[in-house]
Design a protein around this motif. Structure first.
Motif, PDB file in Angstrom:
ATOM      1  N   ASP A 407     -21.906 -61.525  19.139  1.00  0.00           N
ATOM      2  CA  ASP A 407     -22.866 -61.983  17.734  1.00  0.00           C
ATOM      3  C   ASP A 407     -24.669 -60.989  17.875  1.00  0.00           C
ATOM      4  O   ASP A 407     -24.708 -61.148  16.367  1.00  0.00           O
ATOM      5  N   ASN A 408     -24.942 -60.760  18.732  1.00  0.00           N
ATOM      6  CA  ASN A 408     -25.740 -60.279  18.808  1.00  0.00           C
ATOM      7  C   ASN A 408     -26.402 -59.406  18.796  1.00  0.00           C
ATOM      8  O   ASN A 408     -27.480 -58.101  18.975  1.00  0.00           O
ATOM      9  N   LEU A 409     -24.892 -57.857  18.440  1.00  0.00           N
ATOM     10  CA  LEU A 409     -25.114 -56.765  18.111  1.00  0.00           C
ATOM     11  C   LEU A 409     -26.141 -56.288  16.838  1.00  0.00           C
ATOM     12  O   LEU A 409     -26.179 -56.337  16.204  1.00  0.00           O
ATOM     13  N   LEU A 410     -27.127 -55.402  17.191  1.00  0.00           N
ATOM     14  CA  LEU A 410     -27.617 -54.693  16.180  1.00  0.00           C
ATOM     15  C   LEU A 410     -26.908 -53.317  15.901  1.00  0.00           C
ATOM     16  O   LEU A 410     -26.023 -52.733  16.778  1.00  0.00           O
ATOM     17  N   VAL A 411     -27.205 -53.606  14.528  1.00  0.00           N
ATOM     18  CA  VAL A 411     -25.788 -52.280  13.776  1.00  0.00           C
ATOM     19  C   VAL A 411     -27.688 -51.436  13.382  1.00  0.00           C
ATOM     20  O   VAL A 411     -28.465 -52.199  12.269  1.00  0.00           O
ATOM     21  N   PHE A 412     -27.824 -50.151  13.203  1.00  0.00           N
ATOM     22  CA  PHE A 412     -28.907 -49.623  12.187  1.00  0.00           C
ATOM     23  C   PHE A 412     -27.982 -48.418  12.258  1.00  0.00           C
ATOM     24  O   PHE A 412     -26.712 -47.893  12.326  1.00  0.00           O
ATOM     25  N   THR A 413     -28.243 -47.903  10.343  1.00  0.00           N
ATOM     26  CA  THR A 413     -27.398 -46.803   9.855  1.00  0.00           C
ATOM     27  C   THR A 413     -28.668 -45.724   9.353  1.00  0.00           C
ATOM     28  O   THR A 413     -28.650 -44.438   8.989  1.00  0.00           O
ATOM     29  N   ASP A 414     -29.785 -45.886  10.062  1.00  0.00           N
ATOM     30  CA  ASP A 414     -30.797 -44.893   9.822  1.00  0.00           C
ATOM     31  C   ASP A 414     -31.545 -44.698  11.745  1.00  0.00           C
ATOM     32  O   ASP A 414     -32.242 -45.061  12.345  1.00  0.00           O
ATOM     33  N   LYS A 415     -31.928 -42.893  10.974  1.00  0.00           N
ATOM     34  CA  LYS A 415     -32.074 -43.044  12.676  1.00  0.00           C
ATOM     35  C   LYS A 415     -33.583 -43.135  12.831  1.00  0.00           C
ATOM     36  O   LYS A 415     -34.535 -43.238  13.914  1.00  0.00           O
ATOM     37  N   ALA A 416     -34.618 -42.914  11.945  1.00  0.00           N
ATOM     38  CA  ALA A 416     -35.775 -43.280  12.150  1.00  0.00           C
ATOM     39  C   ALA A 416     -35.904 -44.884  12.322  1.00  0.00           C
ATOM     40  O   ALA A 416     -36.669 -45.036  12.973  1.00  0.00           O
ATOM     41  N   ALA A 417     -35.175 -45.981  11.770  1.00  0.00           N
ATOM     42  CA  ALA A 417     -35.345 -47.074  12.390  1.00  0.00           C
ATOM     43  C   ALA A 417     -34.426 -47.111  14.219  1.00  0.00           C
ATOM     44  O   ALA A 417     -35.075 -48.289  14.406  1.00  0.00           O
ATOM     45  N   LEU A 418     -34.140 -46.061  13.352  1.00  0.00           N
ATOM     46  CA  LEU A 418     -33.398 -46.816  15.457  1.00  0.00           C
ATOM     47  C   LEU A 418     -34.487 -46.220  16.273  1.00  0.00           C
ATOM     48  O   LEU A 418     -34.877 -46.967  17.592  1.00  0.00           O
ATOM     49  N   GLN A 419     -34.628 -45.379  16.048  1.00  0.00           N
ATOM     50  CA  GLN A 419     -35.813 -44.426  17.084  1.00  0.00           C
ATOM     51  C   GLN A 419     -37.054 -45.553  17.275  1.00  0.00           C
ATOM     52  O   GLN A 419     -37.507 -45.451  17.900  1.00  0.00           O
ATOM     53  N   GLN A 420     -37.670 -46.204  15.687  1.00  0.00           N
ATOM     54  CA  GLN A 420     -39.100 -46.890  16.136  1.00  0.00           C
ATOM     55  C   GLN A 420     -38.528 -48.047  16.442  1.00  0.00           C
ATOM     56  O   GLN A 420     -39.010 -48.818  17.722  1.00  0.00           O
ATOM     57  N   HIS A 421     -37.112 -48.565  16.716  1.00  0.00           N
ATOM     58  CA  HIS A 421     -36.944 -49.934  16.705  1.00  0.00           C
ATOM     59  C   HIS A 421     -36.675 -49.832  19.112  1.00  0.00           C
ATOM     60  O   HIS A 421     -36.960 -50.405  20.124  1.00  0.00           O
ATOM     61  N   LEU A 422     -36.751 -48.124  19.494  1.00  0.00           N
ATOM     62  CA  LEU A 422     -36.733 -48.205  21.208  1.00  0.00           C
ATOM     63  C   LEU A 422     -38.079 -47.741  21.051  1.00  0.00           C
ATOM     64  O   LEU A 422     -37.656 -47.951  22.223  1.00  0.00           O
ATOM     65  N   THR A 423     -38.450 -47.275  20.383  1.00  0.00           N
ATOM     66  CA  THR A 423     -39.637 -46.918  21.269  1.00  0.00           C
ATOM     67  C   THR A 423     -40.987 -47.872  21.035  1.00  0.00           C
ATOM     68  O   THR A 423     -41.991 -47.958  21.656  1.00  0.00           O
ATOM     69  N   SER A 424     -40.630 -49.215  20.488  1.00  0.00           N
ATOM     70  CA  SER A 424     -41.375 -50.387  20.362  1.00  0.00           C
ATOM     71  C   SER A 424     -41.177 -51.321  21.795  1.00  0.00           C
ATOM     72  O   SER A 424     -41.912 -52.183  21.413  1.00  0.00           O
ATOM     73  N   LYS A 425     -40.211 -50.653  22.102  1.00  0.00           N
ATOM     74  CA  LYS A 425     -39.718 -51.818  23.212  1.00  0.00           C
ATOM     75  C   LYS A 425     -40.611 -51.681  24.933  1.00  0.00           C
ATOM     76  O   LYS A 425     -41.191 -50.454  24.774  1.00  0.00           O
ATOM     77  N   ASN A 426     -40.242 -52.162  25.348  1.00  0.00           N
ATOM     78  CA  ASN A 426     -41.248 -53.012  26.461  1.00  0.00           C
ATOM     79  C   ASN A 426     -39.840 -51.515  27.530  1.00  0.00           C
ATOM     80  O   ASN A 426     -39.108 -52.783  27.970  1.00  0.00           O
ATOM     81  N   TRP A 427     -40.397 -50.885  28.360  1.00  0.00           N
ATOM     82  CA  TRP A 427     -39.308 -50.443  29.195  1.00  0.00           C
ATOM     83  C   TRP A 427     -39.556 -50.328  30.455  1.00  0.00           C
ATOM     84  O   TRP A 427     -38.701 -49.675  31.370  1.00  0.00           O
ATOM     85  N   THR A 428     -40.274 -51.435  30.397  1.00  0.00           N
ATOM     86  CA  THR A 428     -40.434 -51.278  32.459  1.00  0.00           C
ATOM     87  C   THR A 428     -39.496 -51.903  32.767  1.00  0.00           C
ATOM     88  O   THR A 428     -39.259 -52.955  32.671  1.00  0.00           O
ATOM     89  N   ASN A 429     -38.234 -51.111  34.024  1.00  0.00           N
ATOM     90  CA  ASN A 429     -37.398 -52.151  34.624  1.00  0.00           C
ATOM     91  C   ASN A 429     -36.686 -52.318  33.769  1.00  0.00           C
ATOM     92  O   ASN A 429     -35.748 -53.211  33.702  1.00  0.00           O
ATOM     93  N   ALA A 430     -36.321 -50.555  32.882  1.00  0.00           N
ATOM     94  CA  ALA A 430     -35.025 -50.990  31.833  1.00  0.00           C
ATOM     95  C   ALA A 430     -34.678 -49.359  31.878  1.00  0.00           C
ATOM     96  O   ALA A 430     -35.426 -48.912  31.737  1.00  0.00           O
TER      97      ALA A 430
END
Length: 454
Positions: A407-430
């Motif tokens: 149910d919590n699957l995230l769905v993207f159809t836009d490359k820029a939106a996907l990249q924005q989501h990934l680069t905005s996350k905290n990646w410490t210990n991930a």
């Protein structure tokens, strides 16, 4: 090699295997020409550097002349291809590439590695060990391997190791490629329904592997993974004078982000699925004279196939991996492998729907729970790709959440939106795992790695 073939034309030379075949044959002194309507990198660059790139894109009947010894036709061509039709009208020798490979391996021991997953890795592991011990061998691989200049080698070696594809041989021959090689030794890593455009049911798909097993010759060997239910059903069937050899994942441990075989042999590959692959390779090599001691000395230096469990960039607390995974079993195995490597890190797994099967609602339910081990699961698809492969279909976020059982699957159809989501996350210990047989709409993986690692 068969000296009767000196002047060869390749229809659909731009494919990964076809371009490698062209280079291998030119390296053996054959005169090679080719054609295709679309050629992309890395095939384009490889053909160009070997002076084999066609002068223009498209099909041209004038390429087909009576002085050709053979015409090799790839699956990218269609049955109404004008060059193919002219070759037929002239009565020329027309071969699919597996038929051509068979023609060049008459006096060799032929080993075919088949399965829905793992066949590239197992084939390349075998080749790596043989080359480590300076044992001459020929090979055919479906993907680029670290340390090998070309994915095909044809020489006077007494053994050829072939990655056996279950897909159709050519536009005029609908039989699976792996049935063309007349193997002496065959391995089946597992079977999971794929290529639904040509095998509309699971039964029709599995039937091809049964045909492969049943074609094993007297005194031949059939190796199969006993961790896979269908492989066991196929491999354990009684066959006259055929040696059935099961294998499964050997004992291993994981320590400080490294897999150790039998507790003390460090490996550069990781994941239970690769431990299975490794054991399958060992069983094959045992049949052709490589001892366990030789195998365990050679295998630690094996680096893997390109685009398989590829580490893009890492620091002490974060890593970005890319992988070719696209079938459900590959998706699950790759996610499990990264999670097993770094069990204390959060894992974001991002999967692109790109193949014909993965963009089909009859097939999508097979992905249910395959991303369960990921802490965050993301699915991306390019609407233009969906339109080109299933132009009357739409996909909603809710439908994909249902197909993947999450149910919590995230769905993207836009490359820029996907990249924005990934680069905005905290990646410490991930960790981040990007899985696709495509390219996420042209997403620059190295740039992404720099953004999240730095």
């Amino acid at each position: 090699m068969n000296e009767n073939f000196q002047n060869v034309h390749i229809i659909a030379i731009g494919g990964a295997v076809m371009s490698s075949l062209a280079i291998a044959l030119q390296n053996k002194g054959l005169k090679i020409t080719g054609s295709d309507d679309k050629i992309y990198d890395p095939s384009l660059s490889a053909l160009k550097s070997n002076k084999l790139l066609p002068g223009s894109e498209g099909w041209d009947e004038s390429n087909i002349t009576e002085d050709l010894d053979a015409v090799i036709v790839g699956m990218h061509a269609k049955a109404d291809n004008p060059e193919l039709i002219k070759a037929q009208n002239l009565g020329l020798k027309i071969l699919s590439y597996p038929e051509f490979i068979r023609s060049q391996s008459e006096n060799k021991q032929r080993i075919v590695i088949a399965g829905s997953h793992g066949k590239t890795t197992i084939t390349s592991m075998i080749v790596h060990v043989l080359q480590y011990w300076n044992k001459p061998c020929d090979y055919l691989l479906g993907a680029k391997i670290k340390g090998l200049d070309n994915t095909i080698q044809l020489s006077d070696a007494p053994v050829i190791v072939i990655e056996g594809d279950e897909y159709l041989s050519s536009p005029i021959d609908p039989s699976p490629k792996f049935l063309k090689y007349d193997h002496h030794i065959a391995l089946i890593s597992g079977t999971e329904w794929d290529h639904i455009n040509v095998f509309p049911t699971m039964e029709s798909y599995v039937e091809q592997f049964e045909k492969l097993a049943d074609s094993s010759p007297k005194a031949g060997s059939l190796i199969y993974c006993e961790d896979d239910r269908m492989a066991v059903l196929i491999g354990s069937k009684e066959r006259d004078d055929v040696k059935a050899i099961p294998y499964k994942a050997p004992k291993y441990t994981v320590k400080d982000g490294q897999f150790l075989l039998h507790g003390n042999i460090p490996l550069k590959v990781f994941g239970k699925h690769n431990m299975q692959n490794l054991e399958g390779a060992r069983k094959v090599l045992d049949l052709i004279g490589i001892t366990d001691e030789q195998f365990y000395e050679a295998i630690p230096s094996y680096e893997g196939a390109e685009k398989r469990n590829n580490l893009v960039k890492a620091n002490d607390s974060t890593a970005l991996y890319s992988d070719f995974a696209h079938a459900p079993s590959k998706l699950k195995a790759t996610i499990h492998a990264v999670k097993e490597l770094h069990p204390n890190r959060k894992l974001t797994a991002c999967f692109e729907l790109h193949t014909f099967s993965s963009l089909n609602k009859d097939f999508l339910p097979h992905y249910e729970n395959k991303m369960a081990k990921a802490d965050e699961a993301i699915v991306y698809y390019n609407p233009s790709t969906l339109a080109s492969k299933n132009n009357d279909m739409t996909l909603t976020e809710h439908e994909l959440q249902s197909f993947f059982g999450r149910d919590n699957l995230l769905v993207f159809t836009d490359k820029a939106a996907l990249q924005q989501h990934l680069t905005s996350k905290n990646w410490t210990n991930a960790d981040l795992l990007m899985m696709s047989s495509g390219n996420f709409g042209g997403l620059d993986m190295n740039q992404l790695a720099n953004q999240i690692i730095d």
